[in-house]
Write an enzyme that holds these catalytic residues in place. Structure first.
Site, PDB file in Angstrom:
ATOM      1  N   HIS A  47       0.837  -1.209   0.000  1.00 59.79           N
ATOM      2  CA  HIS A  47       0.000   0.000   0.000  1.00 59.79           C
ATOM      3  C   HIS A  47       0.871   1.258   0.000  1.00 59.79           C
ATOM      4  CE1 HIS A  47      -3.030   2.945   1.025  1.00 59.79           C
ATOM      5  NE2 HIS A  47      -2.425   3.206   2.171  1.00 59.79           N
ATOM      6  N   HIS A  71       3.639   7.333   4.823  1.00 63.96           N
ATOM      7  CA  HIS A  71       2.465   8.035   5.343  1.00 63.96           C
ATOM      8  C   HIS A  71       1.720   7.294   6.452  1.00 63.96           C
ATOM      9  CE1 HIS A  71       0.059   5.579   2.517  1.00 63.96           C
ATOM     10  NE2 HIS A  71      -0.953   5.854   3.301  1.00 63.96           N
ATOM     11  N   GLU A  75       1.126   6.173  12.338  1.00 60.97           N
ATOM     12  CA  GLU A  75      -0.222   5.782  12.745  1.00 60.97           C
ATOM     13  C   GLU A  75      -0.273   4.300  13.128  1.00 60.97           C
ATOM     14  OE1 GLU A  75      -2.999   7.822  12.724  1.00 60.97           O
ATOM     15  OE2 GLU A  75      -4.344   6.209  13.364  1.00 60.97           O
ATOM     16  N   ASP A  76       0.378   3.466  12.333  1.00 59.24           N
ATOM     17  CA  ASP A  76       0.152   2.022  12.440  1.00 59.24           C
ATOM     18  C   ASP A  76       1.319   1.230  13.016  1.00 59.24           C
ATOM     19  OD1 ASP A  76      -2.280   2.483  11.277  1.00 59.24           O
ATOM     20  OD2 ASP A  76      -1.652   1.936   9.248  1.00 59.24           O
ATOM     21  N   ASP A 137      -3.250   7.992  -1.562  1.00 61.30           N
ATOM     22  CA  ASP A 137      -3.612   6.987  -0.562  1.00 61.30           C
ATOM     23  C   ASP A 137      -5.029   6.472  -0.827  1.00 61.30           C
ATOM     24  OD1 ASP A 137      -3.671   5.648   2.044  1.00 61.30           O
ATOM     25  OD2 ASP A 137      -4.842   7.366   2.748  1.00 61.30           O
ATOM     26  N   ASP A 258     -19.371  14.431 -26.783  1.00 62.65           N
ATOM     27  CA  ASP A 258     -17.970  14.338 -26.363  1.00 62.65           C
ATOM     28  C   ASP A 258     -17.672  13.019 -25.648  1.00 62.65           C
ATOM     29  OD1 ASP A 258     -19.367  14.836 -24.087  1.00 62.65           O
ATOM     30  OD2 ASP A 258     -17.894  16.220 -23.250  1.00 62.65           O
TER      31      ASP A 258
HETATM   32 MN    MN Z   1      -2.803   4.746   3.770  1.00 58.44          MN
END
Ligand code: MN
Length: 482
Positions: A47, A71, A75-76, A137, A258
């Site tokens: 990811h 990123h 957090e993780d 993300d 279009d």
């Molecule tokens: Mn993410």
């Protein structure tokens, strides 16, 4: 998805970039996330890599790509922001902190929505690069949405459609907007999605073949006139935007010209107009469908020449002509300003000419003060996501307003004193009621009366901007009291 591919992509756009640092960031992320799996069963770092790859393909500098790789780390995992700062510096750590802040939303329902929006705006005002990372993300999360339980799938898709795509659109990022919308479309409106994909499946193949042939003719005609196009190709319309257009045209695909368009990219503006002339000399244009967005750009900055012609075999074809720079701006919008620097050090500040980014900062500050923030936010959402128009003061200053704004909105956009004391308006030299909806290009003159004490409460029934609304309310309240 592999790191070598990522490095190659960065190098294509930024030959001077510090690839060692990118590799280091990858190893860092890989180690931090080791043992973690995505719901799809893949290693978590896939990811991180996919997010970074998208950013690199958007031609962003190495710093933004590195922030993309890292990123989800604070957090993780047990690695802290402080660790990242030590290894990669405060600029990259700052972006990651911004992304992390955006992630923490614990509300439900409408409040969740508002909170989400508020955080996106805050992030945007502080450092718009954070929002670019969030887009990348979100794109990968949407691509892997099937792994989520159905309830969560719908929530993510809906949020993407209503908030992320809308913001991408406002930032002029047409490519990202289209991709987010198309990925969400499938989950939010599954039946409609099936209907639209069914409609276009064969048509796209057939039309693309036709456009390849037509493109060859165009290239020949242009070269005969001494113009070498940079590229000529057929572009197919994004599914969700086609769907919305179908709804406006009684669901009749035959009325949509279009569906596919022939796009011609040339060296400079003079070549754009020359190419248009050459095309009209060979094929008749449809009446009223020639649009010069070069001389008069759309409010989000979009520039191109559009024309619709009766082409080979009587087919009706839309042609879009633009320079490479215009093309980049239309796909990338605001983000295009962050891709030109070579060294990898992007600036956190929006470019000076980004009027609405500055507007946003102003609104943000006002919101911070106001006590009915929830109400203001709903109004703000309407403000920012509506289509915009440009109107002019008699001196030629441009005022950027949401569609259907009135002279009162215009007056308050100039100055609250002008709004408070306005008694009438002239639009293109005609006296008109203060409730008249303005159109792009209108020249608006506000007639004021110094003796007027306060705005009229009746204006609340027709003003379109949050700025005018809140000022009128405040002044009316004050006038009553005193
Ligand atoms: Mn993410």
């Amino acid at each position: 998805m592999e790191i070598t591919r990522l490095l190659r992509t960065i190098k294509t756009h930024h030959p001077q970039a510090d690839l060692d640092l990118v590799r280091l960031a990858y190893d860092f992320a890989e180690e931090a996330h080791r043992g973690q799996k995505r719901l799809s069963g893949e290693d978590y770092v896939t990811h991180s890599l996919a997010t970074a790859q998208t950013l690199a393909e958007m031609k962003f500098s190495a710093a933004i790509v590195i922030a993309g790789l890292l990123h989800d780390v604070p957090e993780d995992t047990s690695v802290t922001l402080e660790d990242i700062k030590k290894n990669f510096g405060s600029d990259i750590a700052g972006m990651i902190q911004g992304v992390t802040k955006l992630g923490k939303i614990k509300y439900r329902g409408l409040e969740r929505y508002i909170e989400n929006l508020r955080k996106m705006f805050l992030a945007m005002a502080e450092d718009v690069r954070v929002v670019f990372i969030k887009f990348a993300d979100r794109l990968h999360n949407l691509e892997t949405l099937d792994a989520l339980p159905p309830q969560k799938r719908l929530r993510v898709a809906l949020e993407s459609l209503e908030i992320y795509a809308a913001i991408a659109n406002r930032l002029g990022m047409g490519d990202i907007k289209g991709r987010i919308e198309d990925l969400s479309f499938k989950y939010v409106y599954p039946e409609e999605y099936a209907w639209v994909t069914g409609l276009v499946r064969e048509r796209y193949v057939e039309k693309e073949r036709y456009l390849r042939r037509t493109g060859k003719i165009v290239e020949r005609e242009l070269s005969a006139a001494g113009i070498t196009p940079i590229s000529v190709y057929g572009r197919t319309k994004h599914l969700y935007s086609l769907y919305k257009k179908l709804l406006r045209y009684d669901r009749d695909i035959a009325r949509i010209y279009d569906l596919v368009a022939l796009r011609i990219i040339v060296k400079n503006v003079a070549d754009c107009y020359a190419a248009l002339g050459i095309i009209h000399a060979r094929w008749k244009p449809l009446k009223g469908r020639i649009k010069d967005y070069i001389a008069q750009p759309k409010p989000n900055g979009y520039q191109s020449l559009h024309t619709t012609i009766f082409c080979e075999g009587g087919e009706v074809v839309e042609i879009q002509i633009r320079t490479e720079r215009m093309h980049e701006e239309s796909e990338m919008g605001v983000a295009a300003h962050w891709t030109y620097d070579e060294g990898g050090k992007g600036s956190a500040q929006p470019p000076q000419n980004l009027r609405w980014a500055q507007e946003l900062l102003k609104i943000q500050k006002e919101l911070g003060k106001s006590d009915d923030a929830l109400e203001s936010l709903q109004e703000l959402k309407i403000d920012v996501f509506q289509n915009r128009i440009f109107a002019f003061t008699p001196k030629g200053d441009v005022i950027d307003l949401p569609e259907d704004s009135t002279p009162v909105d215009f007056a308050y956009a100039i100055h609250s004193d002008i709004g408070d004391s306005c008694v009438g308006s002239r639009v293109n030299d005609q006296l008109v009621p203060l409730s008249t909806p303005l159109r792009s290009g209108d020249v608006v003159q506000i007639i004021t009366d110094k003796n007027r004490r306060a705005p009229s409460q009746d204006w609340l029934a027709f003003v379109k901007t949050q700025g005018a609304r809140s000022k009128i309310k405040a002044r009316v309240r004050k006038a009553r009291r005193g």
